[in-house]
Design an enzyme around this catalytic site. Sequence first.
Site, short mmCIF file in Angstrom:
data_model
loop_
_atom_site.label_atom_id
_atom_site.label_comp_id
_atom_site.label_asym_id
_atom_site.label_seq_id
_atom_site.Cartn_x
_atom_site.Cartn_y
_atom_site.Cartn_z
N THR A 109 -27.40 -58.79 -44.07
CA THR A 109 -27.63 -59.94 -44.96
C THR A 109 -29.09 -60.38 -44.95
OG1 THR A 109 -27.24 -61.55 -43.21
CG2 THR A 109 -25.30 -60.78 -44.43
N ASP A 201 -47.73 -58.31 -34.09
CA ASP A 201 -46.51 -58.94 -33.59
C ASP A 201 -46.89 -59.86 -32.43
OD1 ASP A 201 -43.17 -58.15 -33.39
OD2 ASP A 201 -44.14 -59.31 -31.79
N1 URA Z 1 -43.97 -62.26 -36.63
C1 URA Z 1 -45.04 -61.73 -35.99
O1 URA Z 1 -45.05 -61.67 -34.76
N2 URA Z 1 -46.08 -61.30 -36.71
C2 URA Z 1 -46.12 -61.35 -38.05
O2 URA Z 1 -47.11 -60.95 -38.66
C3 URA Z 1 -45.00 -61.90 -38.73
C4 URA Z 1 -43.94 -62.34 -37.99
#
Ligand code: URA
Length: 210
Positions: A109, A201
């Site tokens: 989803t 990230d």
């Molecule tokens: N979460 C992250 O850690 N980095 C991003 O660029 C987007 C979401």
Amino acid sequence: MDKHLTIVQHPLVQHKLSLMRDKHTPTAVFRQLLREISQLLAYEVTHQLEMTTRVIETPLQEMEAPVLAGRKLALISILRAGNGLLDGMLELIPSARIGFVGLYRDEDTLQPVQYYFKVPDQLAQRLTIVVDPMLATGNSSAAAVNMLKQAGAKDIRFLCLLAAPEGVARMKEAHPDVPVVTAALDERLNELGYILPGLGDAGDRMFGTK
Ligand code: URA
């Protein structure tokens, strides 16, 4: 706070953020920068806290001294990257009450599903600051704020390091009453939902998982 979006332009914040964005910045330095920047952002997000006065005695005389009014505020970390912002903020506001919201994205989803929710009591009487470094699509942030409202929170602010226009728009549509404070508003999301230019990230960079 009155504005829906505040971008903290302070030179120290902007400088530290640029160091964090650099892919050559090692994990330990990234973590330290996040701690420092979170304190500067905490300063901004709390600058209109309600005050009262208390009579104290200095070594010389009595005075009516300004102190924070009301219940201890609540800091809510969206797991797991929120914990990186939380640590630094707690050094500045050590008596804050802490909550955690855990969400994952259902692959069918694409909607956020709650796997953990533990927050302080009496949220209705506390300023509630939700922390998550990256406001990307805004789906999990909006869902977390929904859950906090259901738990009674009324005065909510959202604090992040980087925001994408898409996430800001989503939050404004879902929660126009929740001010967003960020160090930067980036260009856009890529097809995988990462913020561009971004910093990658946030969880992986702060915990060294990649
Ligand atoms: N979460 C992250 O850690 N980095 C991003 O660029 C987007 C979401």
